[in-house]
Scaffold this motif. Sequence first.
Motif, PDB file in Angstrom:
ATOM      1  N   ALA A   1       4.941   0.823   3.774  1.00  0.00           N
ATOM      2  CA  ALA A   1       5.038   1.122   2.401  1.00  0.00           C
ATOM      3  C   ALA A   1       4.863   2.576   2.049  1.00  0.00           C
ATOM      4  CB  ALA A   1       3.989   0.198   1.624  1.00  0.00           C
ATOM      5  N   ASN A   2       4.111   3.157   2.865  1.00  0.00           N
ATOM      6  CA  ASN A   2       3.868   4.777   2.487  1.00  0.00           C
ATOM      7  C   ASN A   2       4.886   5.226   3.043  1.00  0.00           C
ATOM      8  OD1 ASN A   2       1.374   4.199   1.620  1.00  0.00           O
ATOM      9  ND2 ASN A   2       0.228   5.654   3.016  1.00  0.00           N
TER      10      ASN A   2
ATOM     11  N   MET B   1      11.770  12.593   5.556  1.00  0.00           N
ATOM     12  CA  MET B   1      10.856  13.091   4.579  1.00  0.00           C
ATOM     13  C   MET B   1      11.629  14.311   3.698  1.00  0.00           C
ATOM     14  SD  MET B   1       6.835  13.358   4.353  1.00  0.00           S
ATOM     15  CE  MET B   1       6.524  15.000   3.679  1.00  0.00           C
TER      16      MET B   1
ATOM     17  N   LEU C   1      -0.764  12.727   3.032  1.00  0.00           N
ATOM     18  CA  LEU C   1       0.182  11.711   3.302  1.00  0.00           C
ATOM     19  C   LEU C   1      -0.068  10.201   3.117  1.00  0.00           C
ATOM     20  CD1 LEU C   1       2.272  13.146   6.354  1.00  0.00           C
ATOM     21  CD2 LEU C   1       2.913  13.131   4.139  1.00  0.00           C
TER      22      LEU C   1
ATOM     23  N   THR D   1       7.830   5.222   0.453  1.00  0.00           N
ATOM     24  CA  THR D   1       7.364   5.801  -0.684  1.00  0.00           C
ATOM     25  C   THR D   1       7.654   7.360  -0.420  1.00  0.00           C
ATOM     26  OG1 THR D   1       5.629   4.564  -1.419  1.00  0.00           O
ATOM     27  CG2 THR D   1       5.490   6.615  -2.359  1.00  0.00           C
ATOM     28  N   LEU D   2       7.458   7.853   0.611  1.00  0.00           N
ATOM     29  CA  LEU D   2       7.771   9.321   0.814  1.00  0.00           C
ATOM     30  C   LEU D   2       9.154   9.607   1.467  1.00  0.00           C
ATOM     31  CD1 LEU D   2       4.617  10.207   2.816  1.00  0.00           C
ATOM     32  CD2 LEU D   2       5.179  11.022   0.445  1.00  0.00           C
TER      33      LEU D   2
ATOM     34  N   SER E   1      -1.327  10.116  -1.291  1.00  0.00           N
ATOM     35  CA  SER E   1      -0.446  10.256  -2.520  1.00  0.00           C
ATOM     36  C   SER E   1       0.444   9.156  -2.722  1.00  0.00           C
ATOM     37  CB  SER E   1       0.442  11.593  -1.959  1.00  0.00           C
ATOM     38  OG  SER E   1       1.601  11.435  -2.666  1.00  0.00           O
ATOM     39  N   PRO E   2       0.814   8.597  -1.568  1.00  0.00           N
ATOM     40  CA  PRO E   2       1.863   6.948  -2.050  1.00  0.00           C
ATOM     41  C   PRO E   2       1.021   6.075  -2.470  1.00  0.00           C
ATOM     42  CG  PRO E   2       2.354   7.860   0.099  1.00  0.00           C
ATOM     43  CD  PRO E   2       0.995   8.662  -0.172  1.00  0.00           C
ATOM     44  N   VAL E   3      -0.133   5.837  -2.111  1.00  0.00           N
ATOM     45  CA  VAL E   3      -1.189   4.958  -2.766  1.00  0.00           C
ATOM     46  C   VAL E   3      -1.323   5.149  -4.158  1.00  0.00           C
ATOM     47  CG1 VAL E   3      -3.271   3.965  -2.454  1.00  0.00           C
ATOM     48  CG2 VAL E   3      -1.970   4.434  -0.451  1.00  0.00           C
TER      49      VAL E   3
ATOM     50  N   PHE F   1       9.915  10.405  11.019  1.00  0.00           N
ATOM     51  CA  PHE F   1       9.648  10.395   9.596  1.00  0.00           C
ATOM     52  C   PHE F   1       9.832  11.731   8.910  1.00  0.00           C
ATOM     53  CE2 PHE F   1       5.701  11.024   7.026  1.00  0.00           C
ATOM     54  CZ  PHE F   1       5.790  10.139   6.162  1.00  0.00           C
TER      55      PHE F   1
END
Lengths: 161, 115
Positions: free
Chosen positions: A110-111, A71, B75, A114-115, B78-80, A67
Amino acid sequence: MKKAILILFIFTLWLLLTWNASWQSLVAGGVTALMVGLIFGNLAVTAPMKVIQPQRWFWLLLYIPIFIWEMAKANFDVAYRVLHPKMPIHPGIVKVKTRLKSPLGIAFLANSITLTPGTFTIDLKDEYLYIHCINVRHQKLDEATKDIVSRFEKLLIKIFD
Amino acid sequence: MAWNEWIGFIIIGFGVAFDALGCLGLLRFPDIYNRLQGATKCVTFGTCGILFGIFVMNGFTGFGIKALVAIPFVLLTSPVGAHALARGAHIFGVPLWEKSVVDHYKQDRKDKPRL
């Protein structure tokens, strides 16, 4: 079981945040963790058997460096697009499908999306995720899924499902 | 200065540079969705870099550990926030940039924009 997991988690967090082993601190943290854990244990922990299986923790440890690597790549990609004078972006919203079932797993997916490279999750409907890409490479459902989701999904299924 | 301070300052420098790039993206990109891309990615990475640099400088003391524990929270949150902003903007009918390629979300939504 559920309550014990939550109590342990909160107490560890308390120890890390205060970093103070005097008995006053330990008692205050212990009492607070006990109260919060007893009240919210059933709400916060939904699958206690998954927490104590060691292979899931092993895959989680393997997931973290992957991850972080993705990133870092994402950030250099976005930084390149920001700094380029012509701004080479082809934005759009594509739809992808996930095989994950557990809510926590989907949240992590989902997170993670997003990153990482030029994508972020806008909405979730049933098993479909809507993803905004800064540079759309594939518009078809299958190809986009393979491109965006499968990297993380393989590991996340082993961790959460 | 000790070696860990040097490494810590280098990592913090990286973090600040990425934060600055994120702000530049926020200014340069054309619509809200692309701006959120810059804001979430670069700023998250930059902030994590600053926090990790503080951890490297201070080591396993109360200060350093607090910085390290803050990283997962950044971490996670921020995406939420980005997701909530983007979804709200789309539901209220904020248009995508005119050169956008595709919008499956709009095709699949039954309800009309609320503005």
